[in-house]
Structure formats: C-alpha cells, structure tokens
Design a protein around this motif. Structure first.
Motif, PDB file in Angstrom:
ATOM      1  N   UNK A 204     -58.989 -63.708  25.618  1.00 45.01           N
ATOM      2  CA  UNK A 204     -58.976 -64.734  26.661  1.00 45.01           C
ATOM      3  C   UNK A 204     -60.347 -65.407  26.761  1.00 45.01           C
ATOM      4  N   UNK A 205     -61.409 -64.612  26.674  1.00 44.10           N
ATOM      5  CA  UNK A 205     -62.765 -65.157  26.728  1.00 44.10           C
ATOM      6  C   UNK A 205     -63.041 -66.056  25.526  1.00 44.10           C
ATOM      7  N   UNK A 206     -62.495 -65.691  24.374  1.00 42.89           N
ATOM      8  CA  UNK A 206     -62.715 -66.477  23.161  1.00 42.89           C
ATOM      9  C   UNK A 206     -62.044 -67.843  23.223  1.00 42.89           C
ATOM     10  N   UNK A 207     -60.954 -67.947  23.937  1.00 46.13           N
ATOM     11  CA  UNK A 207     -60.243 -69.227  24.052  1.00 46.13           C
ATOM     12  C   UNK A 207     -61.105 -70.290  24.717  1.00 46.13           C
ATOM     13  N   UNK A 208     -62.005 -69.855  25.576  1.00 52.81           N
ATOM     14  CA  UNK A 208     -62.866 -70.782  26.311  1.00 52.81           C
ATOM     15  C   UNK A 208     -64.204 -71.039  25.615  1.00 52.81           C
TER      16      UNK A 208
ATOM     17  N   UNK B  39     -58.208 -51.078  22.421  1.00 53.76           N
ATOM     18  CA  UNK B  39     -57.045 -50.956  23.299  1.00 53.76           C
ATOM     19  C   UNK B  39     -56.509 -52.346  23.588  1.00 53.76           C
ATOM     20  N   UNK B  40     -55.235 -52.427  23.857  1.00 53.31           N
ATOM     21  CA  UNK B  40     -54.597 -53.726  24.085  1.00 53.31           C
ATOM     22  C   UNK B  40     -55.244 -54.508  25.225  1.00 53.31           C
ATOM     23  N   UNK B  41     -55.554 -53.821  26.325  1.00 53.03           N
ATOM     24  CA  UNK B  41     -56.144 -54.531  27.463  1.00 53.03           C
ATOM     25  C   UNK B  41     -57.545 -55.056  27.146  1.00 53.03           C
ATOM     26  N   UNK B  42     -58.308 -54.299  26.365  1.00 54.83           N
ATOM     27  CA  UNK B  42     -59.650 -54.736  25.973  1.00 54.83           C
ATOM     28  C   UNK B  42     -59.549 -55.935  25.033  1.00 54.83           C
ATOM     29  N   UNK B  43     -58.666 -55.851  24.076  1.00 55.26           N
ATOM     30  CA  UNK B  43     -58.481 -56.957  23.134  1.00 55.26           C
ATOM     31  C   UNK B  43     -58.008 -58.217  23.859  1.00 55.26           C
TER      32      UNK B  43
ATOM     33  N   UNK C 111     -67.688 -68.372  17.410  1.00 54.57           N
ATOM     34  CA  UNK C 111     -67.791 -67.010  17.907  1.00 54.57           C
ATOM     35  C   UNK C 111     -66.493 -66.260  17.593  1.00 54.57           C
ATOM     36  N   UNK C 112     -66.649 -65.074  17.009  1.00 55.43           N
ATOM     37  CA  UNK C 112     -65.474 -64.276  16.670  1.00 55.43           C
ATOM     38  C   UNK C 112     -65.427 -63.026  17.548  1.00 55.43           C
ATOM     39  N   UNK C 113     -64.292 -62.392  17.565  1.00 50.56           N
ATOM     40  CA  UNK C 113     -64.128 -61.145  18.313  1.00 50.56           C
ATOM     41  C   UNK C 113     -65.105 -60.092  17.792  1.00 50.56           C
ATOM     42  N   UNK C 114     -65.259 -60.034  16.492  1.00 53.04           N
ATOM     43  CA  UNK C 114     -66.175 -59.084  15.881  1.00 53.04           C
ATOM     44  C   UNK C 114     -67.614 -59.326  16.340  1.00 53.04           C
TER      45      UNK C 114
END
Length: 69
Positions: A38-42, A29-33, A47-50
């Motif tokens: 946002x967490x990945x930017x920091x 879902x868009x909100x989950x992604x 580390x990847x989304x997968x």
C-alpha cells in the motif's frame, strides 16, 4: 537406486556455492506485505519492496548496535 555408482570422472565441488553467495528468499507475513505494498502505491516507481525492507532492517541493525554499547 543402483547398488553402485561410478564416480571415476566426477568433479568434486562442481556445484558448490558458499552460503554468502546464495540469495535466500525471505517471506513476509501477509499483513506486513499488504502494508508495504500500500505504501509503495503512493511512491515513485524507483522504490521496490526489497529496497524498503532492506532499508528498515539496516536501520534496525544500527539501533541494535547503539543499544548494545
């Protein structure tokens, strides 16, 4: 579409792939992604989304196993 097809030289199973070999896409879902992006930017670039989603799902599986006992 033709009325008849000639399968004389056909090879059965040529394009068959068992389901466990397929990579099935999972759509977030868009909100989950957005939350995880946002967490990945920091974080580090390694580390990847997968990786994050798989890690969370594995933890959830372990929790479910413990609750099922």
């Amino acid at each position: 579409m033709k009325k008849e097809y000639d399968f004389t030289n056909a090879e059965q199973g040529k394009f068959y792939r068992p389901l466990n070999e397929l990579d099935i896409p999972i759509y977030l879902d868009d909100d989950v992604k957005t939350f995880f992006m946002q967490k990945l930017k920091n974080r580090d670039k390694d580390v990847s989304l997968s990786n994050i989603i798989n890690s969370l799902l594995k933890q959830d599986i372990e929790i479910s196993k413990k609750l099922a006992v």
